[in-house]
Structures are given as C-alpha cells and as structure tokens.
Design a protein around this motif. Sequence first.
Motif, PDB file in Angstrom:
ATOM      1  N   ILE A 152      49.073  38.494  28.290  1.00 19.26           N
ATOM      2  CA  ILE A 152      49.217  37.789  29.564  1.00 19.26           C
ATOM      3  C   ILE A 152      47.999  36.919  29.879  1.00 19.26           C
ATOM      4  N   SER A 153      46.831  37.293  29.341  1.00 15.66           N
ATOM      5  CA  SER A 153      45.605  36.522  29.565  1.00 15.66           C
ATOM      6  C   SER A 153      44.886  36.281  28.238  1.00 15.66           C
TER       7      SER A 153
ATOM      8  N   ASN B  24      46.114  39.676  35.182  1.00 13.67           N
ATOM      9  CA  ASN B  24      46.615  38.309  35.372  1.00 13.67           C
ATOM     10  C   ASN B  24      45.537  37.312  35.781  1.00 13.67           C
ATOM     11  N   TYR B  25      44.542  37.774  36.530  1.00 20.77           N
ATOM     12  CA  TYR B  25      43.516  36.876  37.071  1.00 20.77           C
ATOM     13  C   TYR B  25      42.116  37.444  36.818  1.00 20.77           C
TER      14      TYR B  25
END
Length: 198
Positions: free
Chosen positions: A81-82, A34-35
């Motif tokens: 998601i990314s 996610n990050y």
Amino acid sequence: MVEHICERHRIDRSRIFVAGLSAGGAMTGALVANYPSLFAGAAIIAGMPFGSARDAMSAMRVMKSGAKPPPGGWGRAIAEISPEAKSWPAITIWQGTEDRVVRPVNALACVAQWLEVQGIAENSGRLENKPWGMLQSWKVTGELKVALYSVSNMGHGLPIKKRKSVTALRSGDPYVIPVEISAPAEMMRLWGLSRLRT
C-alpha cells in the motif's frame, strides 16, 4: 482531515501523532500504513495488525484467536500500500497480558508486521523487565523504531498509572485501567511532548 486541521490552525506538521485503542488501534495501524510520512509517532493499543481483517466477522475472529501470517509475511500488506515509503514513525504497541477481547497474540503480529516492513530483525531487540511488565524495543542507530509494552495483569483497555493517594482512579470508563504505567504519559515522553516520567 489532518491536512485541513494543519492548514487551518497552523500546526507543526513534524509533530503529528496518532494513537488508538482496540478498533482505534487497528485504525492507527491503517493510518500509518497509508500515510507514513504524515505521522511522527504512533501507538497501537490492544489493536490488530493491518490487513488482518476485512469485515466484522473476520475482525471478531482475529480479535479472539489472532490471524495467521499472510503469504509473503505481515509486512507485505503495508509494503504494497505504501511502496515508496522510505521511513516510518516510531511505533509503540501496548497490550494487556490478560486481555480477553483482543488476545495478546495480535500484539505479537503487530510487532512482526512493523519490524518486517522496516527490515528490522526480530532478534535485534532488547527485552527489559519492568515493575509493570515487559518492554521489548528495537532501535536503529539509537532511534526507537518499534516497542512492545506487555502490561502484566491488565485486561482490555488503556493503561493509566495508579494514583499514590488513598483515592483510587475512578474514570467511570471500564477501558481505562489503573496499573503501574501510564500509556499517555509514556507516549508524551517518547514523543517529546512532556517531561513526565513513568
């Protein structure tokens, strides 16, 4: 939370690392998925691939038997998601060969996932026999991208190097396991946080 801590304590954002064991290992994968730009390195210890479980029952099933690759491959869940991510932190995956809680097949799925999302061929890795087990590593232009530490004769837990003195390591924690390598020391070495050798 990480952004808040960085701001409050003036932390160097280029030196943020994440590691987790078991469910924490799965969470480590989820955080990086996610990050990705937030972390400089990550260690998944006896975890599961991102997106392999959706609830407690499916998590138990994956822990015991592993999960089949989803349609589109293991990397797809992260790529979806990314989608804008261009680079990823170095990922180390740690697994005991005798783990009966989270089966070693999950570590292989984690490797496949992080290789796939970065476009690294599985057959481009290097395999080394070590006193503590096997190390498989994948580098791109000399930089470590993914590594699998398969620790021989170790169950479910965090590997800590056995002490050479007569006094054995007694942490009181059944998930801290004395073996021939220390995961924390190796992570610190890889991440440039210590001069320790393992």
